[in-house]
Design a protein around this motif. Structure first.
Motif, PDB file in Angstrom:
ATOM      1  N   SER A  62      -9.758  39.736 -47.431  1.00 46.06           N
ATOM      2  CA  SER A  62     -10.717  40.557 -48.177  1.00 46.06           C
ATOM      3  C   SER A  62     -10.873  41.965 -47.607  1.00 46.06           C
ATOM      4  N   VAL A  63     -10.422  42.190 -46.367  1.00 43.52           N
ATOM      5  CA  VAL A  63     -10.609  43.510 -45.752  1.00 43.52           C
ATOM      6  C   VAL A  63      -9.284  44.198 -45.417  1.00 43.52           C
ATOM      7  N   LYS A  64      -8.183  43.526 -45.650  1.00 47.46           N
ATOM      8  CA  LYS A  64      -6.876  44.130 -45.341  1.00 47.46           C
ATOM      9  C   LYS A  64      -6.701  45.438 -46.099  1.00 47.46           C
ATOM     10  N   GLY A  65      -6.231  46.440 -45.375  1.00 47.24           N
ATOM     11  CA  GLY A  65      -6.010  47.742 -45.985  1.00 47.24           C
ATOM     12  C   GLY A  65      -7.249  48.626 -46.005  1.00 47.24           C
ATOM     13  N   ARG A  66      -8.403  48.062 -45.694  1.00 46.41           N
ATOM     14  CA  ARG A  66      -9.652  48.844 -45.689  1.00 46.41           C
ATOM     15  C   ARG A  66     -10.258  48.940 -44.290  1.00 46.41           C
ATOM     16  N   PHE A  67     -10.145  47.871 -43.513  1.00 51.65           N
ATOM     17  CA  PHE A  67     -10.738  47.828 -42.177  1.00 51.65           C
ATOM     18  C   PHE A  67      -9.631  47.905 -41.129  1.00 51.65           C
ATOM     19  N   THR A  68      -9.965  48.515 -39.997  1.00 47.93           N
ATOM     20  CA  THR A  68      -9.037  48.597 -38.874  1.00 47.93           C
ATOM     21  C   THR A  68      -9.770  48.249 -37.586  1.00 47.93           C
ATOM     22  N   ILE A  69      -9.235  47.265 -36.865  1.00 47.57           N
ATOM     23  CA  ILE A  69      -9.806  46.888 -35.570  1.00 47.57           C
ATOM     24  C   ILE A  69      -8.970  47.516 -34.465  1.00 47.57           C
ATOM     25  N   SER A  70      -9.648  47.957 -33.419  1.00 43.05           N
ATOM     26  CA  SER A  70      -8.953  48.526 -32.265  1.00 43.05           C
ATOM     27  C   SER A  70      -9.794  48.238 -31.021  1.00 43.05           C
ATOM     28  N   ARG A  71      -9.208  48.477 -29.868  1.00 40.12           N
ATOM     29  CA  ARG A  71      -9.943  48.224 -28.627  1.00 40.12           C
ATOM     30  C   ARG A  71      -9.564  49.217 -27.559  1.00 40.12           C
ATOM     31  N   ASP A  72     -10.487  49.420 -26.643  1.00 41.62           N
ATOM     32  CA  ASP A  72     -10.267  50.251 -25.465  1.00 41.62           C
ATOM     33  C   ASP A  72     -10.414  49.318 -24.272  1.00 41.62           C
ATOM     34  N   ASN A  73      -9.299  48.956 -23.668  1.00 44.90           N
ATOM     35  CA  ASN A  73      -9.332  47.970 -22.585  1.00 44.90           C
ATOM     36  C   ASN A  73      -9.939  48.537 -21.301  1.00 44.90           C
ATOM     37  N   VAL A  74      -9.936  49.835 -21.153  1.00 49.72           N
ATOM     38  CA  VAL A  74     -10.560  50.442 -19.974  1.00 49.72           C
ATOM     39  C   VAL A  74     -12.074  50.347 -20.078  1.00 49.72           C
ATOM     40  N   LYS A  75     -12.594  50.584 -21.277  1.00 51.36           N
ATOM     41  CA  LYS A  75     -14.041  50.563 -21.493  1.00 51.36           C
ATOM     42  C   LYS A  75     -14.546  49.223 -22.001  1.00 51.36           C
ATOM     43  N   ASN A  76     -13.644  48.236 -22.117  1.00 52.85           N
ATOM     44  CA  ASN A  76     -14.031  46.902 -22.610  1.00 52.85           C
ATOM     45  C   ASN A  76     -14.798  46.990 -23.926  1.00 52.85           C
ATOM     46  N   THR A  77     -14.260  47.778 -24.823  1.00 54.28           N
ATOM     47  CA  THR A  77     -14.929  48.043 -26.089  1.00 54.28           C
ATOM     48  C   THR A  77     -13.984  47.730 -27.248  1.00 54.28           C
ATOM     49  N   VAL A  78     -14.551  47.176 -28.304  1.00 51.39           N
ATOM     50  CA  VAL A  78     -13.805  46.920 -29.524  1.00 51.39           C
ATOM     51  C   VAL A  78     -14.477  47.679 -30.663  1.00 51.39           C
ATOM     52  N   PHE A  79     -13.661  48.188 -31.574  1.00 46.00           N
ATOM     53  CA  PHE A  79     -14.149  48.986 -32.690  1.00 46.00           C
ATOM     54  C   PHE A  79     -13.729  48.348 -34.010  1.00 46.00           C
ATOM     55  N   LEU A  80     -14.495  48.624 -35.033  1.00 43.58           N
ATOM     56  CA  LEU A  80     -14.119  48.230 -36.384  1.00 43.58           C
ATOM     57  C   LEU A  80     -14.376  49.412 -37.304  1.00 43.58           C
ATOM     58  N   GLN A  81     -13.304  50.041 -37.738  1.00 43.05           N
ATOM     59  CA  GLN A  81     -13.403  51.131 -38.705  1.00 43.05           C
ATOM     60  C   GLN A  81     -13.376  50.524 -40.099  1.00 43.05           C
ATOM     61  N   MET A  82     -14.432  50.760 -40.845  1.00 47.12           N
ATOM     62  CA  MET A  82     -14.562  50.170 -42.181  1.00 47.12           C
ATOM     63  C   MET A  82     -14.563  51.282 -43.220  1.00 47.12           C
ATOM     64  N   ASN A  83     -13.550  51.287 -44.063  1.00 42.96           N
ATOM     65  CA  ASN A  83     -13.422  52.277 -45.122  1.00 42.96           C
ATOM     66  C   ASN A  83     -13.505  51.598 -46.485  1.00 42.96           C
ATOM     67  N   SER A  84     -13.723  52.401 -47.497  1.00 38.19           N
ATOM     68  CA  SER A  84     -13.788  51.892 -48.875  1.00 38.19           C
ATOM     69  C   SER A  84     -14.703  50.678 -48.978  1.00 38.19           C
ATOM     70  N   LEU A  85     -15.883  50.823 -48.422  1.00 39.95           N
ATOM     71  CA  LEU A  85     -16.809  49.686 -48.376  1.00 39.95           C
ATOM     72  C   LEU A  85     -17.255  49.268 -49.771  1.00 39.95           C
ATOM     73  N   LYS A  86     -17.429  47.959 -49.918  1.00 41.16           N
ATOM     74  CA  LYS A  86     -17.834  47.370 -51.180  1.00 41.16           C
ATOM     75  C   LYS A  86     -19.181  46.651 -51.018  1.00 41.16           C
ATOM     76  N   PHE A  87     -19.829  46.395 -52.143  1.00 43.10           N
ATOM     77  CA  PHE A  87     -21.099  45.665 -52.097  1.00 43.10           C
ATOM     78  C   PHE A  87     -20.941  44.352 -51.311  1.00 43.10           C
ATOM     79  N   GLU A  88     -19.834  43.684 -51.522  1.00 44.57           N
ATOM     80  CA  GLU A  88     -19.627  42.374 -50.898  1.00 44.57           C
ATOM     81  C   GLU A  88     -19.369  42.436 -49.403  1.00 44.57           C
TER      82      GLU A  88
END
Length: 123
Positions: A62-88
């Motif tokens: 349901s999120v392929k092509g719209r969301f991107t997950i990434s991480r910074d292993n030095v800062k022990n941080t994970v990100f979720l970039q969410m584009n083209s957001l939908k009501f659902e």
């Protein structure tokens, strides 16, 4: 112990974007996989995206092509970039991490969760 702290949720219009962050802290030796889950009212918690320590990613259909997950292993941080957001996409989003942590004189592998951050897509 290990703590996960999420940030970046909020209210956005359909078609908009948000970026979630989750920072892990504490007695961390190594973080294996990290991921984002979400839970909408009346529904079960579901996997949105995950990323391994080698940065192999996996997404819900349901999120392929719209969301991107990434991480910074030095800062022990994970990100979720969410584009083209939908009501659902409206839900509480939770960060998850598979962590090998120091525990006294040995290591302990455990699953940790953040407290959740609300994402609301509304016009």
């Amino acid at each position: 112990q290990v703590q996960l702290v999420e940030s970046g949720g909020g209210l956005v219009q359909p078609g908009g974007s948000l970026r979630l962050s989750c920072a892990a802290s504490g007695s961390i030796f190594r973080i294996n996989s990290m991921g984002w889950y979400r839970q909408a009212p009346g529904k079960q918690r579901e996997l949105v995206a995950s990323i391994t320590s080698d940065e192999v990613t996996n997404y819900a259909d349901s999120v392929k092509g719209r969301f991107t997950i990434s991480r910074d292993n030095v800062k022990n941080t994970v990100f979720l970039q969410m584009n083209s957001l939908k009501f659902e996409d409206t839900a509480a989003y939770y960060c998850n991490a598979d962590v090998l942590a120091y525990s006294g004189n040995y290591y302990k592998r455990s699953d940790y969760w953040g407290q959740g951050t609300q994402v609301t897509v509304s016009s």
